[in-house]
Design a protein around this motif. Structure first.
Motif, PDB file in Angstrom:
ATOM      1  N   GLY A 178       0.769  -1.229  -0.008  1.00 37.89           N
ATOM      2  CA  GLY A 178      -0.093   0.041  -0.100  1.00 37.89           C
ATOM      3  C   GLY A 178       0.716   1.307  -0.100  1.00 37.89           C
ATOM      4  N   LEU A 179       2.108   1.240   0.164  1.00 35.25           N
ATOM      5  CA  LEU A 179       3.003   2.440  -0.072  1.00 35.25           C
ATOM      6  C   LEU A 179       3.100   2.964  -1.404  1.00 35.25           C
ATOM      7  CD1 LEU A 179       5.770   1.547   2.623  1.00 35.25           C
ATOM      8  CD2 LEU A 179       3.476   2.565   2.931  1.00 35.25           C
ATOM      9  N   ILE A 180       2.857   2.281  -2.310  1.00 40.50           N
ATOM     10  CA  ILE A 180       2.774   2.699  -3.660  1.00 40.50           C
ATOM     11  C   ILE A 180       1.388   2.346  -4.295  1.00 40.50           C
ATOM     12  CG2 ILE A 180       3.740   2.380  -6.057  1.00 40.50           C
ATOM     13  CD1 ILE A 180       6.290   1.558  -4.791  1.00 40.50           C
ATOM     14  N   LEU A 181       0.725   3.475  -4.498  1.00 41.03           N
ATOM     15  CA  LEU A 181      -0.911   3.254  -4.689  1.00 41.03           C
ATOM     16  C   LEU A 181      -0.943   3.305  -6.294  1.00 41.03           C
ATOM     17  CD1 LEU A 181      -3.795   3.187  -3.713  1.00 41.03           C
ATOM     18  CD2 LEU A 181      -3.758   5.694  -3.575  1.00 41.03           C
ATOM     19  N   LEU A 182      -1.763   2.645  -6.749  1.00 40.96           N
ATOM     20  CA  LEU A 182      -1.726   2.344  -8.301  1.00 40.96           C
ATOM     21  C   LEU A 182      -3.313   2.689  -8.460  1.00 40.96           C
ATOM     22  CD1 LEU A 182       0.141  -1.029  -9.171  1.00 40.96           C
ATOM     23  CD2 LEU A 182       0.741   1.458  -9.130  1.00 40.96           C
ATOM     24  N   GLY A 183      -3.671   3.189  -9.783  1.00 42.05           N
ATOM     25  CA  GLY A 183      -5.102   3.342  -9.992  1.00 42.05           C
ATOM     26  C   GLY A 183      -5.275   3.333 -11.418  1.00 42.05           C
ATOM     27  N   HIS A 184      -6.452   3.589 -11.873  1.00 40.20           N
ATOM     28  CA  HIS A 184      -6.773   3.379 -13.538  1.00 40.20           C
ATOM     29  C   HIS A 184      -6.285   4.746 -14.191  1.00 40.20           C
ATOM     30  CE1 HIS A 184     -10.626   5.187 -11.735  1.00 40.20           C
ATOM     31  NE2 HIS A 184     -10.714   5.702 -12.971  1.00 40.20           N
ATOM     32  N   ARG A 185      -6.194   5.734 -13.499  1.00 40.01           N
ATOM     33  CA  ARG A 185      -5.695   7.003 -14.051  1.00 40.01           C
ATOM     34  C   ARG A 185      -4.661   7.819 -13.420  1.00 40.01           C
ATOM     35  NH1 ARG A 185     -10.993  10.980 -12.662  1.00 40.01           N
ATOM     36  NH2 ARG A 185     -10.789  10.792 -10.252  1.00 40.01           N
ATOM     37  N   ARG A 186      -3.950   8.877 -14.117  1.00 41.41           N
ATOM     38  CA  ARG A 186      -3.091   9.694 -13.441  1.00 41.41           C
ATOM     39  C   ARG A 186      -3.764  10.812 -12.637  1.00 41.41           C
ATOM     40  NH1 ARG A 186       1.698  11.409 -17.491  1.00 41.41           N
ATOM     41  NH2 ARG A 186       2.284  11.961 -15.444  1.00 41.41           N
ATOM     42  N   THR A 187      -3.341  11.113 -11.666  1.00 39.26           N
ATOM     43  CA  THR A 187      -3.953  12.261 -10.757  1.00 39.26           C
ATOM     44  C   THR A 187      -2.798  13.234 -10.476  1.00 39.26           C
ATOM     45  OG1 THR A 187      -3.201  11.029  -8.775  1.00 39.26           O
ATOM     46  CG2 THR A 187      -5.274  10.530  -9.487  1.00 39.26           C
ATOM     47  N   PRO A 188      -2.935  14.463  -9.996  1.00 37.54           N
ATOM     48  CA  PRO A 188      -1.920  15.396  -9.833  1.00 37.54           C
ATOM     49  C   PRO A 188      -1.492  15.521  -8.357  1.00 37.54           C
ATOM     50  CG  PRO A 188      -4.308  16.373  -9.505  1.00 37.54           C
ATOM     51  CD  PRO A 188      -4.557  15.045 -10.188  1.00 37.54           C
ATOM     52  N   VAL A 189      -1.771  14.543  -7.674  1.00 34.19           N
ATOM     53  CA  VAL A 189      -1.421  14.469  -6.156  1.00 34.19           C
ATOM     54  C   VAL A 189      -0.047  14.386  -6.143  1.00 34.19           C
ATOM     55  CG1 VAL A 189      -1.536  13.065  -3.989  1.00 34.19           C
ATOM     56  CG2 VAL A 189      -3.419  13.222  -5.598  1.00 34.19           C
ATOM     57  N   GLN A 190       0.701  13.802  -6.879  1.00 33.69           N
ATOM     58  CA  GLN A 190       2.353  13.822  -6.693  1.00 33.69           C
ATOM     59  C   GLN A 190       2.847  14.165  -8.093  1.00 33.69           C
ATOM     60  OE1 GLN A 190       3.684  10.485  -4.700  1.00 33.69           O
ATOM     61  NE2 GLN A 190       3.509  11.275  -2.720  1.00 33.69           N
ATOM     62  N   ASP A 191       2.108  14.475  -9.230  1.00 31.87           N
ATOM     63  CA  ASP A 191       2.622  14.524 -10.483  1.00 31.87           C
ATOM     64  C   ASP A 191       2.649  15.871 -10.788  1.00 31.87           C
ATOM     65  OD1 ASP A 191       3.394  14.119 -12.948  1.00 31.87           O
ATOM     66  OD2 ASP A 191       1.519  12.691 -13.621  1.00 31.87           O
ATOM     67  N   PRO A 192       3.755  16.649 -10.760  1.00 30.35           N
ATOM     68  CA  PRO A 192       4.004  17.916 -11.437  1.00 30.35           C
ATOM     69  C   PRO A 192       3.663  18.125 -12.869  1.00 30.35           C
ATOM     70  CG  PRO A 192       5.936  17.286 -10.970  1.00 30.35           C
ATOM     71  CD  PRO A 192       5.184  16.318 -10.357  1.00 30.35           C
ATOM     72  N   GLU A 193       3.877  17.199 -13.600  1.00 26.03           N
ATOM     73  CA  GLU A 193       3.739  16.970 -15.193  1.00 26.03           C
ATOM     74  C   GLU A 193       2.316  17.013 -15.393  1.00 26.03           C
ATOM     75  OE1 GLU A 193       5.860  14.070 -16.582  1.00 26.03           O
ATOM     76  OE2 GLU A 193       8.044  14.997 -16.505  1.00 26.03           O
ATOM     77  N   PHE A 194       1.135  16.517 -14.502  1.00 29.41           N
ATOM     78  CA  PHE A 194       0.031  16.304 -14.757  1.00 29.41           C
ATOM     79  C   PHE A 194      -0.704  17.751 -15.489  1.00 29.41           C
ATOM     80  CE2 PHE A 194      -4.714  16.401 -13.831  1.00 29.41           C
ATOM     81  CZ  PHE A 194      -4.930  15.143 -14.193  1.00 29.41           C
ATOM     82  N   ALA A 195      -0.277  18.898 -14.833  1.00 24.54           N
ATOM     83  CA  ALA A 195      -1.109  20.159 -15.270  1.00 24.54           C
ATOM     84  C   ALA A 195      -0.666  20.529 -16.653  1.00 24.54           C
ATOM     85  CB  ALA A 195      -1.158  21.186 -14.004  1.00 24.54           C
ATOM     86  N   VAL A 196       0.751  20.284 -16.544  1.00 20.10           N
ATOM     87  CA  VAL A 196       1.439  20.731 -17.773  1.00 20.10           C
ATOM     88  C   VAL A 196       0.749  19.906 -18.939  1.00 20.10           C
ATOM     89  CG1 VAL A 196       3.744  20.570 -18.954  1.00 20.10           C
ATOM     90  CG2 VAL A 196       3.524  21.216 -16.769  1.00 20.10           C
ATOM     91  N   ARG A 197       0.661  18.711 -18.822  1.00 20.00           N
ATOM     92  CA  ARG A 197      -0.033  17.663 -19.709  1.00 20.00           C
ATOM     93  C   ARG A 197      -1.367  18.421 -20.252  1.00 20.00           C
ATOM     94  NH1 ARG A 197       2.022  12.738 -21.062  1.00 20.00           N
ATOM     95  NH2 ARG A 197       3.766  12.011 -19.772  1.00 20.00           N
TER      96      ARG A 197
END
Length: 443
Positions: free
Chosen positions: A268-287
């Motif tokens: 559970g320390l690495i959480l996987l999901g069916h889509r990307r989220t901006p929680v820890q992803d600085p490239e998400f808003a750029v994308r």
């Protein structure tokens, strides 16, 4: 979980429905007109049961009609946004608290009327309760009317391209502190060079049981791990990566051979999901901004002005990110002597992501290419020298694509003037000029 709740259309309406139920029951059975201050009593006229029932029935009918219209308008806007700006931009629309609040006001007001009508017979002889519930109902009706007018105005603004770009950029700025936090959250977490990390006798690989996008990685828990004999962790994935079932995601460096039971605390320390989220992803808003620009440059839309607006926001985002330190690759917990090695984001990667696809899709638009060169020049003025090579590579690539599109002499002159800012004018233009001279001599 909060990411999913905040982008839903049910959370705020449910909270409002609960609050409106409490208000309705308070008006029916708790609050008495005679207990209110004198100046408030003057605004609460005496109403009989027939009048209260007719008012509640009329408002309930009107509200349920307005609610169906509001939901239909919302679905239309979401459909248009998905087609024009991209399906991943739906998160920005669903995150809009104004839309969620208006829908919550409408459905909670309808619930208020239904509950009041259901209990109206119990307060038939209570003139105070009938007067209070009628006055509150009238107030709710006025509030719903104002909310509906605001909703129409808000949706008409929200679908505009400039507003969508601004909203995406504001979300990025709001989350910037969490996307790029300070490297040392605690005093006992210190960045260290990779070469001084202690070696371990055993390396145990930790594999993914399922597939999906990496949404969050709990780095703090890795650093605070109390597994006996563990020296450090090498995390091979980062937020935004797609992991296949059975992929190696963590390498555990230990002085002892570990069993599966020893590693249960890592689940559970690495959480996987069916889509990307901006929680820890600085490239998400750029994308998101890049996707808006790519849609605008598509043959079906062909709107270079929207792409130029996205380039301005992307340039500003790169400058803002350059003012914050990016997370370090290796960190040592001096308290437990556990080290952590990870893949992190860097500004060069963000710059390349911001301009690569827009440059490739906008090669037929000279105005877009020229604006890319202007944005790169602005970056070169604000960023440190260490990013100069990345900016020059982007400028060279943009210039090559523009020249391959066979621009006019006037456009070539504009390109040449902008390339002077990067001190690569001769290296880019001279080979092409010599080639033309050889071609002309042969003729």
């Amino acid at each position: 979980m909060w990411e999913g709740v905040s982008t839903s259309y049910w959370f705020i309406p449910v909270i409002m429905m609960i609050g409106m139920t409490i208000l309705c029951l308070a008006c029916l059975f708790v609050v008495q007109r005679s207990q209110l201050p004198e100046f408030i009593i003057d605004f609460i006229p005496t109403v009989k049961e027939v009048g209260a029932r007719q008012l509640l029935s009329t408002l309930a009918t009107a509200i349920i009609t307005a609610t169906s219209i509001a939901f239909s308008m919302t679905i239309v806007v979401l459909t248009m946004a998905s087609a024009q700006f991209g399906p991943r931009l739906l998160r920005t629309f669903m995150l809009d608290k104004a839309t969620q609040s208006v829908l919550g006001i409408l459905v909670s007001s309808f619930l208020f009327c239904i509950i009041a009508l259901h209990h109206l017979g119990e307060i038939r002889d209570d003139a105070d309760a009938l007067s209070i519930i009628s006055t509150v109902t009238l107030t709710i009706g006025i509030l719903n009317l104002l909310a509906l007018i605001f909703f129409i105005h808000h949706l008409s603004n929200a679908i505009q391209a400039e507003e969508v770009i601004h909203k995406s950029f504001e979300d990025f700025k709001l989350n910037l502190s969490s996307l790029l936090p300070k490297p040392e959250k605690e005093s006992n977490e210190q960045p260290v060079p990779e070469r001084i990390l202690p070696k371990a006798e055993f390396q145990i690989s930790y594999f993914s049981e399922s597939g999906g996008y990496v949404q969050t990685v709990n780095y703090d828990e890795f650093l605070k791990s109390e597994i006996n004999g563990v020296c450090g962790f090498e995390i091979l994935v980062r937020s935004g990566d797609h992991v296949m079932p059975g992929d190696e995601i963590v390498v555990i460096h230990s002085n002892y051979a570990l069993t599966e039971d020893d590693l249960t605390s890592l689940n559970g320390l690495i959480l996987l999901g069916h889509r990307r989220t901006p929680v820890q992803d600085p490239e998400f808003a750029v994308r998101q901004l890049v996707e808006i620009a790519l849609r605008a440059l598509s043959p079906g839309i062909n709107d270079p002005f929207t792409a130029i607006s996205c380039l301005d926001k992307l340039t500003t985002a790169c400058i803002l990110m350059s003012r914050r330190p990016f997370p370090f690759n290796t960190i040592l917990n001096t308290k437990g002597q556990i080290w952590l090695k990870r893949r992190t984001f860097n500004l060069c990667g963000v710059i390349n992501m911001s301009f690569n696809q827009i440059r490739q899709s906008g090669k037929a638009h000279v105005a877009v290419g020229l604006h890319i060169l202007d944005c790169l020049h602005k970056l070169s003025c604000h960023l440190d020298k260490e990013y100069e090579s990345t900016i020059q590579q982007q400028a060279n690539a943009t210039c090559e694509l523009l020249l391959d599109a066979r621009p006019s002499l006037v456009d070539k002159e504009k390109i040449s003037q902008r390339m002077v800012n990067f001190d690569v004018h001769e290296t880019v233009f001279a080979p092409r000029n010599r080639a033309k001279e050889r071609s002309g001599g042969a003729n």
